[in-house]
Write an enzyme that holds these catalytic residues in place. Structure first.
Site, PDB file in Angstrom:
ATOM      1  N   GLY A 409       0.827  -1.200   0.000  1.00  0.00           N
ATOM      2  CA  GLY A 409       0.000   0.000   0.000  1.00  0.00           C
ATOM      3  C   GLY A 409       0.858   1.246   0.000  1.00  0.00           C
ATOM      4  N   PRO A 410       0.248   2.392  -0.229  1.00  0.00           N
ATOM      5  CG  PRO A 410      -1.337   4.014  -0.699  1.00  0.00           C
ATOM      6  CD  PRO A 410      -1.176   2.566  -0.465  1.00  0.00           C
ATOM      7  N   PRO A 411       2.520   4.931   1.143  1.00  0.00           N
ATOM      8  CG  PRO A 411       4.281   6.328   0.591  1.00  0.00           C
ATOM      9  CD  PRO A 411       3.047   5.730   0.035  1.00  0.00           C
ATOM     10  N   GLY A 412       2.408   5.532   4.689  1.00  0.00           N
ATOM     11  CA  GLY A 412       1.606   6.120   5.763  1.00  0.00           C
ATOM     12  C   GLY A 412       0.259   5.478   5.979  1.00  0.00           C
ATOM     13  CB  VAL A 413      -1.765   2.875   4.425  1.00  0.00           C
ATOM     14  CG1 VAL A 413      -2.157   3.854   3.346  1.00  0.00           C
ATOM     15  CG2 VAL A 413      -0.736   1.887   3.920  1.00  0.00           C
ATOM     16  CB  THR A 416       5.947   0.484   9.655  1.00  0.00           C
ATOM     17  OG1 THR A 416       6.324   0.795   8.323  1.00  0.00           O
ATOM     18  CG2 THR A 416       7.165   0.173  10.472  1.00  0.00           C
ATOM     19  CB  SER A 784      -4.060   4.258 -17.152  1.00  0.00           C
ATOM     20  OG  SER A 784      -3.285   5.156 -16.404  1.00  0.00           O
ATOM     21  CE  LYS A 827      -4.955   4.658 -12.339  1.00  0.00           C
ATOM     22  NZ  LYS A 827      -5.019   4.060 -13.671  1.00  0.00           N
TER      23      LYS A 827
HETATM   24  P1  ADP Z   1       3.708   2.789   6.365  1.00  0.00           P
HETATM   25  O1  ADP Z   1       4.596   1.772   6.975  1.00  0.00           O
HETATM   26  O2  ADP Z   1       2.548   2.191   5.663  1.00  0.00           O
HETATM   27  O3  ADP Z   1       4.393   3.781   5.499  1.00  0.00           O
HETATM   28  P2  ADP Z   1       3.296   3.630   9.077  1.00  0.00           P
HETATM   29  O4  ADP Z   1       2.982   2.313   9.664  1.00  0.00           O
HETATM   30  O5  ADP Z   1       4.637   4.202   9.323  1.00  0.00           O
HETATM   31  O6  ADP Z   1       3.049   3.640   7.525  1.00  0.00           O
HETATM   32  O7  ADP Z   1       2.169   4.656   9.537  1.00  0.00           O
HETATM   33  C1  ADP Z   1       2.342   6.048   9.632  1.00  0.00           C
HETATM   34  C2  ADP Z   1       1.632   6.572  10.859  1.00  0.00           C
HETATM   35  O8  ADP Z   1       0.238   6.500  10.693  1.00  0.00           O
HETATM   36  C3  ADP Z   1       1.931   5.748  12.074  1.00  0.00           C
HETATM   37  O9  ADP Z   1       2.082   6.618  13.136  1.00  0.00           O
HETATM   38  C4  ADP Z   1       0.708   4.870  12.234  1.00  0.00           C
HETATM   39  O10 ADP Z   1       0.505   4.519  13.552  1.00  0.00           O
HETATM   40  C5  ADP Z   1      -0.378   5.770  11.735  1.00  0.00           C
HETATM   41  N1  ADP Z   1      -1.480   4.998  11.182  1.00  0.00           N
HETATM   42  C6  ADP Z   1      -1.578   4.523   9.926  1.00  0.00           C
HETATM   43  N2  ADP Z   1      -2.746   3.855   9.759  1.00  0.00           N
HETATM   44  C7  ADP Z   1      -3.393   3.920  10.947  1.00  0.00           C
HETATM   45  C8  ADP Z   1      -4.671   3.423  11.409  1.00  0.00           C
HETATM   46  N3  ADP Z   1      -5.483   2.727  10.631  1.00  0.00           N
HETATM   47  N4  ADP Z   1      -4.985   3.678  12.669  1.00  0.00           N
HETATM   48  C9  ADP Z   1      -4.178   4.381  13.458  1.00  0.00           C
HETATM   49  N5  ADP Z   1      -2.995   4.888  13.102  1.00  0.00           N
HETATM   50  C10 ADP Z   1      -2.604   4.656  11.851  1.00  0.00           C
END
Ligand code: ADP
Length: 888
Positions: A409-413, A416, A784, A827
């Protein structure tokens, strides 16, 4: 330089134990004993003019015992027994310090008057004992007539032994003296030449030979040699200048010979020894010196410690054998030898690796694990369900070789943070290994130790850091590894993830197998396509598509804001971020699929608030709880630096009261002006799409990037030219071809589309077309954008604006068919984020819509297109009137 001095008849006496000060010598002494300190204080320190004292050699009683009764024997038949112990008037039982109460002092009866050139006084801490450092210059010999005490130190009645002027003149006539002088000067000259050659000094010493009377020179020279106490005494006793000269000549000559011999040996040795032998010799010398000084041999201690550490590492027997062999090799090496360090670092690694050290395997509580996942993450129901299933299998069969989970998935989802929740649920340690940009196989597998600067691979390094053999290891960004000439990291990863092979994972640096089978691997990737199929085959992909603004709002309120406040030492008592403001940040400042930027922006608000709160603390009426500390000790300090003030919270006030004291009257509430002040002007706004499509020639596309879905504008414009097509915006080959296809299709259908009057009309007659994909710096590729390109060209030629509320995606064929594309879910989510109301998709992508959250779908009008005409019909306000005339 020592010149003739008028000596007083009485001098304070400083005894020199087994040492002689000769006239002309300059020495520096440290006086610490009470008697010597007293002497210096009274005779030198408290006097205005430079004081004189007498230096009298004394002999250790131990020395007497070993050397029998002999005291110094004079030269040239002078009285041999001149030890003061035999003289009348001087008590044999004079005591030095109380420390030496029982010691009998054996005074020599001749000494040297000395002048203090420099004095410095010190006070030792913490005892407060006074010490003196005195620089003394020996002036002339004297004879002790009588010794007595003055307080704690000695004084002596003396007579000078210096020659008078008349005596001097007389002796200078003496042939024997002249001959002796000449001989002494010649020898001295020779010595000076050799020394100056060696030390490359200027000819300063030679000047001495010409300016200083020869009998004084003799003393000066001898004073600088390291000779025995006996020889020093006999020099002191050489009152007769002829005796002194012949003695000095002998000593200078001896010194000269020893320098010559040493030089010869060095030359010989230098010729024979190779460089390494020389080093060895020096090292042996160094070792001997260290031993002499009682220095600990650090290296050896270190090696013992290393061996102990290795023993405790729990290596398997075969590896232990290998390690021992290496250790033996290391022990034979010298620390400076090449290879010593690398061998040592290698053994350190072997000792540090968790061969058998593991986190205890806890009985897995699925309910608690679920609660933890729910507590850490909002939404993601399916993902959490899958994780629970995964954990359940592990619970039933702990050694089950299940597939490796891969979050895509995209970053920040939350990829990790999900992985770290898995680790927490299992009670294991968590380690993240970043694979982004790894192109070299050695990054995974390490370099062979034959290379300079070789290192273990990232996995082994990670295990060393985490120090247990069963952590949850996150292989982050597994899609970002690439292969090039330096090998293929993916093939190494294949071995890592293969449960059969990873029992004996072979890191090139380690060169012995390491068992990775206890590690729980979890991987993350932004996209699935770049992951090599064999690797993908070993993993179970769990997709995290990104969040809708509503989900983001909930995540922010439930998870991000409390965490951010906590990280900044704040709470809702200090700062409140209302829902409206969170929405504002989501809409105007972040347009990402995940929540990373949202978290960052919330952190910026918290930081700004923290500054305000911290500033307010000063205004809190503290004074009633504060007392000025007054103690005589501190008063002095305060007087010195007037600014220093101390505030002390009295004992009765507890923590709670203190935090109350800090509490601001009402919490700070984030409002729009504050958001703008802290985060700057809005980066996105809802009118953006409308503004950008205000002119004909611009259409709104949907693309898919590593950051999730994005809205992509396509701009087309025409100008005078020769019918060329210009494309800009870092485009790849596929997208360039799409543009060519779109242009061809439009030109071929120009009359049906009412863009040209007759079939013969060339749309490009006298003009060039330029198509640009902003943002210009981001590389783009893929098929696309086909329908978006057609739409922008038709808009350009027909001079009609496209609808601002509609975005589209779809590949097109030369005949006008619309083909399905990837990343539909992302998208659609992107369109929703941008506030787009209608989305045109290829008909065959209908099946992908099931993955789109219902809330998003309900807020969008989804239009399915089979042909390009369908797209055009929906893209323009009022449909596409020319369609009826189309013969297609
Ligand atoms: P990724 O590894 O996908 O790039 P992270 O796991 O580093 O993203 O997530 C970024 C931040 O967003 C973290 O602080 C994470 O706890 C928070 N976060 C992401 N998704 C959720 C969620 N569904 N509920 C609560 N916090 C989330």
């Amino acid at each position: 330089m020592a010149e003739s001095v008028d000596l007083p008849s009485r001098l304070a006496i400083l005894p020199f134990r087994n040492k002689v000060l000769l006239p002309g010598a300059i020495i520096r002494i440290r006086c610490t004993s009470p008697s010597s300190v007293k002497l210096v204080e009274q005779e030198l320190w408290q006097r205005e003019e430079k004081g004189l004292i007498g230096i009298l050699p004394v002999r250790d009683s131990a020395e007497i015992a070993t050397s029998g009764t002999a005291v110094s024997s004079g030269v040239g038949g002078e009285s041999a027994e001149r030890g003061l112990k035999n003289q009348a008037g001087i008590s044999e039982n004079h005591k030095l310090d109380s420390k030496n109460q029982q010691e009998v002092i054996h005074w020599h009866d001749r000494g040297v008057a000395a002048r203090a050139l420099h004095l410095s006084r010190g006070v030792e801490k913490p005892s407060g004992r006074v010490t003196y450092i005195v620089v003394l210059e020996g002036l002339c010999r004297f004879n002790v007539q009588e010794l007595s005490t003055r307080g704690t130190y000695y004084t002596a009645r003396i007579t000078s032994l210096d020659m008078t002027k008349g005596e001097m003149e007389l002796i200078e006539q003496d042939q024997e003296f002249v001959a002796l002088s000449r001989q002494f000067k010649a020898t001295a000259m020779e010595l000076i030449s050799i020394l100056e050659q060696k030390q490359k000094t200027g000819g300063r010493t030679k000047v001495l030979l010409e300016t200083v009377p020869v009998h004084k020179l003799a003393d000066i020279f001898v004073a600088s040699f390291e000779i025995s106490f006996e020889e020093q005494l006999s020099m002191l006793d050489s009152v007769d200048v002829k005796v002194r000269l012949s003695k000095a000549t002998e000593l200078v000559d001896r010194h000269l010979q020893s320098i010559r011999v040493a030089e010869k040996i060095t030359q010989k040795v230098e010729g024979q020894l190779s460089k390494s032998q020389k080093e060895f010799l020096l090292r042996q010398q160094m070792k001997a010196i260290k031993e002499e000084l009682g220095d600990n041999d650090d290296e050896e201690d270190d090696l013992v410690a290393l061996e102990r550490k290795m023993q405790g590492a729990g290596m398997p027997a075969s590896i232990w054998k290998h390690a021992l062999r290496e250790l033996r090799r290391l022990k034979k090496m010298q620390p400076q030898q090449p290879g010593y360090n690398s061998s040592r670092v290698y053994l350190e690694l072997l000792a540090d690796l968790p061969w058998e050290k593991a986190s205890p395997e806890l009985e897995l509580d699925l309910k608690a694990a679920k609660e933890r996942l729910d507590a850490d993450h909002y939404g993601l129901l399916k993902v959490k369900q899958r994780i629970i299933e995964y954990l359940a299998v592990r619970k039933l069969k702990p050694d089950a070789r299940g597939p490796v989970l891969c979050f895509v998935g995209p970053p920040g989802v939350g990829k990790t943070s999900l992985a770290s929740s898995i680790a927490a649920a299992l009670g294991r340690k968590f380690i993240r290994i970043s694979l982004g940009g790894v192109k070299d196989e050695a990054d995974i597998r390490g370099h062979r130790r034959t290379y300079i600067g070789s290192m273990p691979g990232r996995l082994i390094d990670g295990l060393k850091r985490v120090a247990v053999c069963n952590p949850v290891m996150l292989l982050d960004e597994i899609d970002k590894t690439g292969s090039d000439v330096r090998g293929d990291p993916a093939s190494a990863l294949l071995e890592v993830l293969d449960t059969e092979q990873n029992k004996t994972f072979n890191d090139h640096y380690l060169n012995v197998p390491f068992d990775l089978s206890k590690v729980i691997f979890v991987a993350t990737a932004n996209r699935m396509q770049p992951i090599p199929p064999p690797l993908l085959d070993r993993m179970e992909v769990i997709e995290l598509p990104g969040y809708t603004p509503e989900e983001k709002l909930k995540i922010a309120i439930r998870h991000l804001i409390p965490r951010v406040l906590d990280q900044h030492g704040l709470s809702s008592d200090f700062l409140q971020i209302p829902e409206d403001m969170v929405k504002l940040v989501i809409q105007r400042y972040t347009r990402e699929a995940g929540v990373r930027n949202l978290e960052r922006n919330l952190a910026a608000l918290a930081r700004a608030a923290a500054v305000k709160v911290a500033e307010q603390e000063h205004l809190v009426p503290f004074s009633k709880d504060v007392q000025r500390l007054s103690s005589p000790l501190l008063d002095g300090k305060l007087a010195e630096s007037a600014e220093v003030e101390m505030e002390v919270i009295p004992m009765g006030v507890n923590n709670h009261d203190i935090s109350d004291a800090f509490k601001v009257a009402s919490p700070m509430v984030v409002d729009e002006p504050m958001v703008e002040k802290v985060l700057g002007p809005p980066r996105y706004d809802d009118r953006e799409t409308a503004e950008r499509v205000a002119n004909p020639g611009v259409s709104v596309g949907l693309v898919w990037t590593a950051f999730g879905g994005e809205v992509q504008f396509v701009e087309a414009t025409a100008m005078v030219g020769k019918g060329d097509l210009h494309l800009t915006g870092q485009l790849g080959d596929v997208i360039k071809e799409s543009a060519q296809i779109a242009l061809t299709w439009v030109r071929a259908r120009a009359t049906e589309l009412k863009l040209a009057i007759s079939e013969e009309t060339n749309l490009l007659e006298g003009r060039d077309i330029h198509i640009h994909f902003p943002a210009g710096a981001v590389p783009k590729d893929g098929p696309s954008a086909g329908v978006t390109l057609v739409t922008s060209l038709v808009s350009l030629f027909s001079k009609r604006r496209v609808r601002a509320d509609t975005a589209m995606t779809g590949e097109m064929t030369l005949r006008g068919m619309v083909l399905p594309v990837g990343g539909v879910k992302d998208k659609v989510l992107a369109a929703h984020r941008y506030g787009i109301k209608r989305v045109i998709l290829p008909e065959r992508n209908l099946k992908d819509l099931v993955e789109v959250p219902a809330t998003v779908l309900s807020s969008l009008e989804i239009i399915l297109a089979k042909r390009v005409e369908d797209v055009l019909d929906q893209a323009f306000e009022g449909g596409c009137p020319w369609r009826q005339h189309s013969k297609l």
